[in-house]
Design an enzyme around this catalytic site. Structure first.
Site, PDB file in Angstrom:
ATOM      1  N   ARG A  28       0.925  -1.188   0.082  1.00  0.00           N
ATOM      2  CA  ARG A  28       0.007  -0.100   0.078  1.00  0.00           C
ATOM      3  C   ARG A  28       0.677   1.215  -0.076  1.00  0.00           C
ATOM      4  NH1 ARG A  28      -5.390   1.778   1.632  1.00  0.00           N
ATOM      5  NH2 ARG A  28      -5.129   3.725   3.051  1.00  0.00           N
ATOM      6  N   ILE A  49      -7.065   7.873  -1.058  1.00  0.00           N
ATOM      7  CA  ILE A  49      -6.951   6.645  -1.131  1.00  0.00           C
ATOM      8  C   ILE A  49      -7.923   6.124   0.195  1.00  0.00           C
ATOM      9  CG2 ILE A  49      -4.594   6.765   0.081  1.00  0.00           C
ATOM     10  CD1 ILE A  49      -4.260   3.823  -1.213  1.00  0.00           C
ATOM     11  N   SER A  50      -8.514   5.210   0.015  1.00  0.00           N
ATOM     12  CA  SER A  50      -9.633   4.841   1.187  1.00  0.00           C
ATOM     13  C   SER A  50      -8.855   4.259   2.380  1.00  0.00           C
ATOM     14  CB  SER A  50     -10.734   3.936   0.708  1.00  0.00           C
ATOM     15  OG  SER A  50     -11.610   4.489  -0.321  1.00  0.00           O
ATOM     16  N   GLN A  51      -9.482   4.399   3.448  1.00  0.00           N
ATOM     17  CA  GLN A  51      -9.052   3.737   4.794  1.00  0.00           C
ATOM     18  C   GLN A  51      -8.999   2.145   4.463  1.00  0.00           C
ATOM     19  OE1 GLN A  51     -12.080   4.227   7.431  1.00  0.00           O
ATOM     20  NE2 GLN A  51     -11.103   3.515   9.446  1.00  0.00           N
ATOM     21  N   PRO A  52      -7.950   1.519   4.920  1.00  0.00           N
ATOM     22  CA  PRO A  52      -7.788   0.001   4.769  1.00  0.00           C
ATOM     23  C   PRO A  52      -8.985  -0.643   4.988  1.00  0.00           C
ATOM     24  CG  PRO A  52      -5.838   0.884   5.672  1.00  0.00           C
ATOM     25  CD  PRO A  52      -6.845   2.091   5.640  1.00  0.00           C
TER      26      PRO A  52
END
Ligand code: SAH
Length: 214
Positions: A36, A62-65
């Site tokens: 990531r 970028i979205s949260q995991p």
């Protein structure tokens, strides 16, 4: 700058994903392996495994995991499936889907992000991803139908073209909200007697901008 990405990923998987109920072993394995930190600017690499979305330029994130894991699990992707993603952004979600064995079609409206994601995905050897610059609320008619569709930006409604381009027994996951930056994650399952809708949880995505968006 040195990070120990493998250890950070292991912690991300146990502390952010497993602890919050993500169970799909394939999703956990893929996110435990995918670098990531290569999907964000170098200056932010140290923060790549934090429990938060991160800026990727052009006002996007970028979205949260956890959200990537949740949406990937809801999609129930099987190897060989054709998957459409709207909102390529950094390309991270596309890479997760490709590592799950999908043939990925992803659409991004901002040219700079589109070019960067394409280069990044190729440099990681992910060749089963087609990246297009366009208004994704129109779907990708020439490649339809899709077994799965995922929208990673929030709009006021489910774009009709996406439901039309969903195959029989297909699943569509999308954030929908009546105001910007605050939505509910919706799962649409296309069944023989019509689409079934269910609400998953509240979420906060950047805007889906386009003909069937804001
Ligand atoms: N999935 C991405 C994060 C997406 S952020 C990742 O893994 O990094 C949301 C993205 O949706 C932004 O890049 C934004 O430009 C894009 N977007 C917004 N509206 C869009 C539209 N109509 N078509 C395609 N992309 C769109």
């Amino acid at each position: 700058m040195r990070v120990d990405p493998k250890r950070q990923r292991e912690r991300m998987v146990s502390e952010q994903l497993v602890s919050r109920g993500i169970k799909d072993a394939r999703v956990l394995a893929v996110m435990g392996e995918l670098p990531r930190h290569l999907f964000v600017e170098e200056a932010l690499a140290r923060q790549a495994y934090m429990d938060a979305p991160l800026p990727i330029g052009e006002g996007q994130t970028i979205s949260q995991p956890y959200i990537v894991a949740l949406m990937s699990e809801l999609l129930m992707v099987e190897p060989g499936m054709k998957v459409l993603e709207i909102g390529t952004g950094s390309g991270y979600q596309s890479a997760v889907l490709a590592k799950l064995g999908a043939d990925v079609y992803t659409v991004e409206r901002i040219p700079k992000l589109c070019t960067r994601a394409r280069e990044r995905l190729l440099s990681l050897g992910l060749f089963n991803i087609h990246v297009k610059q366009d208004d994704g609320t129109l779907g990708w008619p020439s490649a339809a139908p899709f077994d799965r569709i995922i929208v990673t930006a929030g709009g006021p409604e489910v774009p009709a073209p996406l439901v039309e381009q969903l195959a029989e027994d297909g699943r569509l996951v999308i954030p929908v909200g009546s105001s910007r930056r605050s939505q509910r994650l919706i799962l649409v399952e296309r069944q023989p007697d019509g689409p079934q809708w269910s609400e998953v949880c509240p979420v906060a995505f950047v805007d889906l901008v386009g003909e069937h968006g804001w």
